[in-house]
Design a protein around this motif. Structure first.
Motif, short mmCIF file in Angstrom:
data_model
loop_
_atom_site.label_atom_id
_atom_site.label_comp_id
_atom_site.label_asym_id
_atom_site.label_seq_id
_atom_site.Cartn_x
_atom_site.Cartn_y
_atom_site.Cartn_z
N THR A 9 0.88 -1.92 -0.42
CA THR A 9 -0.22 -0.35 -0.21
C THR A 9 0.81 1.20 -0.08
O THR A 9 1.78 1.64 0.45
CB THR A 9 -0.72 -0.07 0.84
N PRO A 11 1.81 4.96 0.82
CA PRO A 11 0.83 5.97 1.99
C PRO A 11 0.70 7.09 0.67
O PRO A 11 1.53 8.53 1.25
CB PRO A 11 1.75 6.53 3.12
N PHE A 12 -0.66 7.53 0.76
CA PHE A 12 -1.15 8.68 -0.67
C PHE A 12 -1.31 10.14 0.61
O PHE A 12 -0.72 11.46 0.83
CB PHE A 12 -2.02 8.39 -1.37
N MET A 13 -2.04 9.58 1.57
CA MET A 13 -2.88 10.12 2.30
C MET A 13 -1.08 11.33 3.08
O MET A 13 -1.70 12.50 4.34
CB MET A 13 -3.30 9.57 3.57
N ARG A 14 -0.51 10.25 3.10
CA ARG A 14 0.54 11.49 4.48
C ARG A 14 1.08 12.30 3.98
O ARG A 14 1.33 13.24 4.77
CB ARG A 14 1.47 9.93 4.43
N ARG A 225 -7.26 6.38 7.53
CA ARG A 225 -6.14 6.73 6.65
C ARG A 225 -5.78 5.17 5.64
O ARG A 225 -5.50 5.47 4.61
CB ARG A 225 -4.75 7.36 7.53
N GLU A 226 -5.65 4.46 6.86
CA GLU A 226 -5.06 2.80 6.01
C GLU A 226 -5.73 2.08 4.75
O GLU A 226 -5.61 2.35 4.08
CB GLU A 226 -4.61 2.09 6.75
N ASP A 229 -5.82 4.87 1.57
CA ASP A 229 -3.85 4.59 1.43
C ASP A 229 -4.69 3.37 0.19
O ASP A 229 -4.37 3.04 -0.50
CB ASP A 229 -3.22 4.41 2.24
N THR A 233 -4.60 2.98 -3.78
CA THR A 233 -3.50 1.66 -4.40
C THR A 233 -4.19 0.69 -5.41
O THR A 233 -3.46 0.76 -6.30
CB THR A 233 -2.36 1.58 -3.22
#
Length: 317
Positions: A9, A11-14, A225-226, A229, A233
């Motif tokens: 995955t 981590p786009f939201m990071r 968030r996960e 993401d 993905t």
């Protein structure tokens, strides 16, 4: 169908805060140029002269446009209608010239280039018609936005509906900002492209949000968030296939469709690119910040991963 599958995955939201800060700056710049420069409206909105000219043989649209351009018209629209021997010409309003004077001047130039040119008819499109088109266009845009919000609120949850509408308005304003900054001609075809982008962007958001809901049901220990993401993905391959094939068609219109389809295809290109971005980083991030959670989408008692009666017990991401 997948071109590839990403097993880890991303981590786009990071990076959501930074990316959305860029979106806000871009949005504000678009709004600034819309108010500062305004849109360069076409004849349909501002009024002007519409001429229908017939030729005995098939005519080269490019040469007709070049002939009229020598008279000082920079925003003229020339296109075939009916057959390749019939041409429709749209001239913007020129101060100090009547519609009759404009058509007479243009016909003299066209007859000098090709004596077989014959004027079939002339029509003046007044500014009242332009105002009506502007009003109806804004009404259509508003109805699309309201319809999208109602649909998403029933299918998912109001937080997703609000996030998607904000992301779609982000796309629309940025498209209009490009047209205002570069002073590209804004016509009815471009308005149609903007409305098409709204629906296209919603489709991408629905795919991601549908995967978010599915992940909430499958993966009990994941945070919001996960989950988001993982949803983005897992849909990347589908996004590349769908948007890539669509963009190929749009680019063919852009390069080979001629001036009539040029700005229509350009608006679609900008909308498709920003639609991908806004669905993944704007809509998803706004939904996350609005506090969407498993209880919003999964009704009934929430079973934790590892429960004896949990069908997904022991499942790993």
């Amino acid at each position: 169908m997948e071109f590839f599958r990403i097993h880890k995955t991303i981590p786009f939201m990071r990076h959501a805060l930074v990316l959305n800060a860029v979106s806000i700056v871009t949005f504000l710049l678009a709004v600034f140029f819309l108010f500062h420069r305004g849109l360069h409206l076409s004849v349909e909105f501002t009024g002007g002269t519409v001429m229908e000219v017939a030729y005995q043989q098939s005519v080269d649209i490019g040469k007709v446009r070049e002939t009229i351009g020598k008279l000082g018209y920079t925003d003229v629209q020339v296109q075939n209608f009916g057959t390749s021997r019939d041409v429709q010409i749209r001239l913007p309003v020129h101060k100090g010239q009547t519609s009759a004077q404009q058509s007479s001047q243009v016909m003299e130039a066209l007859k000098a280039a090709d004596p077989t040119a014959t004027l079939r008819g002339t029509e003046f499109v007044g500014p009242q018609v332009g105002d009506e088109l502007t009003t109806n266009g804004l009404k259509a845009l508003g109805m699309v936005v309201v319809g999208i919000m109602i649909y998403l609120a029933f299918r998912f949850e109001w937080k997703f509906a609000l996030a998607t509408v904000l992301a779609n308005l982000h796309d629309v304003v940025i498209i209009l900002g490009f047209f205002a900054f570069f002073q590209w001609e804004f016509s009815l075809a471009v308005l149609a492209a903007v409305l098409a982008v709204l629906g296209y962007s919603v489709n991408e958001s629905v795919v991601i949000f549908d995967r978010v809901r599915e992940n909430f049901r499958r993966y009990r220990k994941m945070t919001t968030r996960e989950v988001i993401d993982n949803a983005i993905t897992s849909t990347i391959s589908r996004t590349i296939i769908t948007h890539g094939s669509t963009q190929l068609v749009v680019l063919s219109m852009f390069f080979f469709g001629g001036p009539t389809l040029h700005y229509f295809a350009l608006a679609l290109t900008i909308g498709i690119l920003f639609g991908i971005y806004s669905s993944a980083f704007v809509a998803a991030a706004i939904a996350m910040w609005l506090g969407v959670k498993r209880e919003d989408l999964v009704k009934g008692p929430i079973k934790r991963e590892g429960d004896p009666d949990d069908p997904n017990a022991g499942a790993t991401v």
